[in-house]
Design an enzyme around this catalytic site. Structure first.
Site, PDB file in Angstrom:
ATOM      1  N   GLU A   1       0.886  -1.167   0.000  1.00 21.78           N
ATOM      2  CA  GLU A   1       0.000   0.000   0.000  1.00 21.78           C
ATOM      3  C   GLU A   1       0.920   1.211   0.000  1.00 21.78           C
ATOM      4  OE1 GLU A   1      -1.201   3.231   1.129  1.00 21.78           O
ATOM      5  OE2 GLU A   1      -1.539   2.349   3.103  1.00 21.78           O
TER       6      GLU A   1
ATOM      7  N   CYS B   1      -2.200   8.148   4.571  1.00 19.56           N
ATOM      8  CA  CYS B   1      -2.139   7.760   3.160  1.00 19.56           C
ATOM      9  C   CYS B   1      -3.416   8.156   2.423  1.00 19.56           C
ATOM     10  CB  CYS B   1      -1.887   6.266   3.032  1.00 19.56           C
ATOM     11  SG  CYS B   1      -2.940   5.249   4.075  1.00 19.56           S
TER      12      CYS B   1
END
Length: 503
Positions: free
Chosen positions: A263, A300
């Protein structure tokens, strides 16, 4: 504080020292010295994991559920010490860390419930048809089985929920896969105490010690050795695009390639549709500013880009700037992250056609918000403007028409999230955008801000590259367990040979 930091590794339940050390800068100006990882330590941890795999894969779902719940209990029991270590290592406030610890233990308990249910096994059964013509059909049964030892990399921005006992570890253990964690150099004591909690839980549950090991970082060599070890079968990673891509390439270049579930973050674009901006543009702008500065922008899912019609932009700019101006400099997770943020600000500020709506300066480990504006044509002409800046920076992209907004949406690379701010009068435009955005992101939102990821069955925290390296996976939510399972078909096996869940 009752826990004493040892600065060592935990290899299959045993504290192990190394030969070299690395230093971590703390919030109070001091440093913390920790034993650095080595290839030999990685090999010992992975060998222990492989040695424990058969027994762990054969455990019942109830055995593994109890393990996950016991890990959660052990983490809760040392919660005050975890917070004490993490605040001085990361600069995160105690309240944020307490909430993150709750999320960490909550997802451990969620996976316990998930595997007890058993639906994740996707069990299928085609009974034998011995009289079928022209050929009989054999007895066929299928279910998901664990893949083997898994490598997990601790994340910088979530020292608990995406690190030693985070979602990657929780889902791998739930699947029946031993785990080797590579600790993050920015918070070695936080990692160690959580690793001790996992080790204590394994001992309490009477499970093989080799199902978990924790190797501190200290050099690039540790991570490289881990993903290249021939007994590692998959990797879970949360971090930067550069580091993630390097590890991904190592996994692909192995003699036996393995999946790398990375990720890697994104700019999480928001599209501000005309009727919504007309009705509440100032509210949207202020909300965007609050989301940008949450956690000093170190998420994120931080919405780094907003897209709006040029003739409506000023309302959003003024509201966002007004909400950002009172926000002072805040401490970032590390000096390295703060330095990267400043470089990212410089890159955006120098970009083609970029205008500053709010600029700030900061030094050392702090960051303050910045806001910039650019037109769509100039944004498309400068690839550097599309890169994530990890921190409280917002970039507003103006478009001259609805058609240009749709074309801009098509130009984005893969994202973790995309957002539509809309009212009922924007439905037709939203219907044009939705098929485009579905191909761009793992999570689509309406009238909200993407910071904050719910841990739930339906959550998808992933997306097309470069947001993540596997568009079919998620690192949050119960579907994360699928990364560490593979389907196995059993043909004509007697009951005594079948896994218990297929009998």
């Amino acid at each position: 504080m009752t826990y004493e930091f040892h600065g060592q590794h935990l290899i299959a339940g045993t504290r192990t020292a190394g030969q070299t050390r690395f230093e971590t800068a703390l919030l109070d100006g001091t440093t913390r010295s920790t034993q650095a990882g080595t290839r030999d330590l990685v090999d010992a941890a992975v060998q222990a994991a492989e040695g424990a795999f058969d027994a762990f894969a054969a455990t019942t779902r109830e055995d593994r559920a109890r393990l996950l719940e016991t890990i959660a209990e052990e983490i809760d029991a040392c919660g005050d010490d975890i917070t004490a270590f993490a605040t001085v290592e990361t600069g995160l406030p105690a309240a944020r860390l307490t909430g993150e610890r709750g999320r960490t233990t909550g997802q451990l308990r969620l996976f316990a419930s998930h595997i007890r249910d058993g639906a994740y096994l996707d069990r299928r059964f085609d009974p034998a048809l011995p009289d079928r013509a022209p050929l009989p059909r054999p007895d066929l049964r299928m279910m998901q089985r664990p893949i083997g030892p898994v490598a997990v990399f601790g994340a910088s921005n979530f020292p608990l929920a995406f690190s030693v006992a985070g979602g990657d570890t929780a889902s791998a253990l739930a699947a029946g896969c031993p785990v080797v964690v590579k600790g993050h150099e920015a918070h070695p004591a936080t990692g160690e105490i959580v690793a001790e909690a996992i080790t204590a839980a394994i001992a309490k549950c009477g499970l093989p010690a080799g199902i978990f090991s924790f190797v501190q970082g200290g050099s690039i060599e540790v991570g490289s050795a881990l993903v290249q070890h021939p007994l590692i079968t998959a990797v879970g990673f949360t971090g930067s695009l550069g580091a993630g891509r390097a590890l991904f390439d190592l996994c692909a270049a192995r003699p036996t390639p393995i999946p790398f579930f990375g990720e890697l973050g994104s700019v999480n674009p928001m599209f501000l549709l005309p009727q919504a901006v007309k009705a509440r543009g100032a509210q949207i702008g202020a909300g965007w500013a609050n989301s940008l500065t949450m956690g000093v922008g170190q998420f994120c899912t931080n919405p780094g880009i907003a897209v709006v019609l040029a003739d409506q932009a000023q309302t959003v700019i003024e509201a966002a700037r007004g909400a950002l101006e009172p926000v002072g400099a805040q401490v970032m997770l590390s000096e390295g992250i703060a330095q990267s943020y400043r470089k990212g600000v410089e890159t955006i500020a120098k970009g083609t056609g970029v205008h500053a709506a709010l600029t700030t300066s900061c030094t050392a480990r702090e960051a303050a918000p910045n806001l910039f504006v650019v037109c769509a044509a100039d944004w498309l002409a400068d690839a550097d403007l599309a890169h994530e800046v990890f921190g409280p920076l917002g970039l507003l992209i103006t478009v001259e028409s609805i058609d240009e907004m749709v074309a801009l949406a098509r130009s984005f690379e893969g994202q973790l999230t995309t957002t539509l701010h809309m009212d009922d009068g924007d439905t037709a435009l939203a219907q044009r955008l939705l098929p485009v955005l579905e191909r761009k992101a793992g999570r689509l939102m309406v009238n909200g801000f993407p910071t904050g990821v719910e841990v739930a069955d339906t959550m998808v925290h992933g997306g097309p590259y470069p947001a993540s390296t596997n568009f079919g996976a998620t690192s949050v939510g119960t579907m994360a367990i699928r990364r560490f399972l593979r389907p196995v078909c059993y043909q004509n096996l007697p009951a005594a040979l079948l896994p218990e869940d297929l009998r």
